[in-house]
Design an enzyme around this catalytic site. Structure first.
Site, mmCIF file in Angstrom:
data_model
loop_
_atom_site.group_PDB
_atom_site.id
_atom_site.type_symbol
_atom_site.label_atom_id
_atom_site.label_comp_id
_atom_site.label_asym_id
_atom_site.label_seq_id
_atom_site.Cartn_x
_atom_site.Cartn_y
_atom_site.Cartn_z
ATOM 1 N N ARG A 51 0.796 -1.236 0.000
ATOM 2 C CA ARG A 51 0.000 0.000 0.000
ATOM 3 C C ARG A 51 0.822 1.276 0.000
ATOM 4 N NH1 ARG A 51 -2.731 -3.885 1.575
ATOM 5 N NH2 ARG A 51 -0.789 -4.389 2.577
ATOM 6 N N THR A 52 1.797 1.358 0.882
ATOM 7 C CA THR A 52 2.455 2.653 1.072
ATOM 8 C C THR A 52 3.248 3.035 -0.176
ATOM 9 O OG1 THR A 52 2.603 2.049 3.385
ATOM 10 C CG2 THR A 52 3.834 3.980 2.705
ATOM 11 N N LYS A 80 25.364 -3.144 -1.305
ATOM 12 C CA LYS A 80 26.842 -3.055 -1.400
ATOM 13 C C LYS A 80 27.412 -2.250 -0.250
ATOM 14 C CE LYS A 80 26.108 -2.557 -6.331
ATOM 15 N NZ LYS A 80 26.075 -1.477 -7.330
ATOM 16 N N ARG A 101 10.952 4.128 3.189
ATOM 17 C CA ARG A 101 10.643 3.160 4.256
ATOM 18 C C ARG A 101 11.931 2.437 4.601
ATOM 19 N NH1 ARG A 101 5.708 -1.023 4.547
ATOM 20 N NH2 ARG A 101 4.734 0.923 5.178
ATOM 21 N N HIS A 129 4.709 5.980 11.378
ATOM 22 C CA HIS A 129 4.216 5.772 10.015
ATOM 23 C C HIS A 129 3.248 6.918 9.732
ATOM 24 C CE1 HIS A 129 2.994 4.010 6.355
ATOM 25 N NE2 HIS A 129 2.754 2.770 6.739
#
Ligand code: CP
Length: 306
Positions: A51-52, A80, A101, A129
């Site tokens: 969703r986000t 890396k 995120r 959030h």
């Protein structure tokens, strides 16, 4: 330049203006269809999301802009060993705004300190959030017509559930808010939120274990998933995961005008038989998440549509 790290980055007045804008976008989407032409959104997702990430991308596309980004740390140079600060310096050369995120609390905050573009915290570990909170507030305001004088039941994983932590922070600024915290002992709301946020703001709350005891009192029931990815061992997760299952029998205990919200994804905590109940609002919530992120992108880019 503004970033969004926490819902508290917006004053109550700014939040009301943003929610008004989201409701105008819902009512008149065509008016906003070209507002971000020539602008690019980067989605930097070091942790899984449906969703986000997709709602940020849908929001930018709906505004006439374009999107780029990565959907896992493995597919970026983080694998890396590249730091968040070097990554955001790089992405600042490619995009006008970004949503990040990250599994580590505070990573988006590090990014915004090195960024030349607005950074949106799209969820950092068990911390915050904020765009989910904007979604939740728009959903509650649209369905109940207000953000004050509400009894809100928060149910499930209140310990690791960052959506719950952000929502509490945002709602304590409104009059007449009362919380019922429904969780097993092991997944109680962290003490720092109970003391620093609820007690400090004189917010009434009670803690219960049985969902059935809370149901008759609620205006909103906010269900959450037990956060498997935050547990240190599988055994504890398995013991907790089906502690709450909202089903038709439990819905009979709730008022007719109570709404069920859930940030999703759900696992077992809401039985699919509840989906047809008119009070089940979690998929409407998903749609509100697009409107509110459109409003947020316009606000952070300081774009105004007449
Ligand atoms: N609500 C939410 O954050 O969902 P995703 O993890 O799918 O983005």
């Amino acid at each position: 330049m503004r970033h969004l790290m926490s819902p508290l980055d917006l004053s109550v007045e700014e939040l009301d203006t943003l929610l008004d804008l989201a409701q105008d976008i819902e009512a008149h989407p065509d008016k906003y269809a070209h507002a971000c032409e020539g602008k690019k959104l980067a989605t930097l997702f070091y942790e899984p999301s449906t969703r986000t990430r997709l709602s940020h991308e849908a929001a930018m596309l709906n505004l006439g802009g374009s999107v780029l980004g990565f959907s896992s740390a493995d597919s970026s140079s983080a694998s890396k060993g590249e730091s968040v600060s070097d990554t955001i310096r790089t992405v600042s050369c490619y995009a006008d705004i970004c949503a990040m995120r990250h599994p580590k609390e505070g990573a988006p905050m590090v990014a915004c300190q090195h960024s030349k573009i607005p950074v949106i915290n799209a969820g950092d570990g068990g911390h915050q959030h904020p765009t989910q909170t904007l979604t939740d507030l728009l959903t509650i305001r649209s369905l109940k017509g207000r953000l004050n004088n509400l009894t809100i039941g928060l149910c499930g994983d209140l310990k690791f559930g960052r959506t719950v932590h952000s929502l509490i922070n945002a709602l304590v600024r409104y009059e007449g808010i009362r919380f019922i915290l429904i969780s097993p002992e092991e997944l109680r709301l962290p003490e720092y939120i109970r003391h620093d946020v609820l007690d400090r703001n004189n917010i009434p709350y009670e803690e219960v274990v049985r969902l059935e005891d809370a149901m008759p009192q609620l205006d909103i029931l906010y269900m959450t998933r037990v956060q498997k990815e935050r547990f240190f061992n599988e055994e504890d997760y398995v013991r907790m995961k089906d502690f709450y299952i909202l089903d038709k029998a439990k819905m009979k205990l709730a008022p007719e005008d109570m709404y069920v919200l859930h940030p999703l994804p759900r696992v077992n905590e809401i039985s699919v038989e509840v989906d047809d109940d008119p009070r089940a609002a979690y998929f409407r919530q998903v749609q509100y998440g697009v409107y509110v992120r459109m409003a947020l992108i316009l606000t952070l880019l300081d774009i105004h549509v007449d």
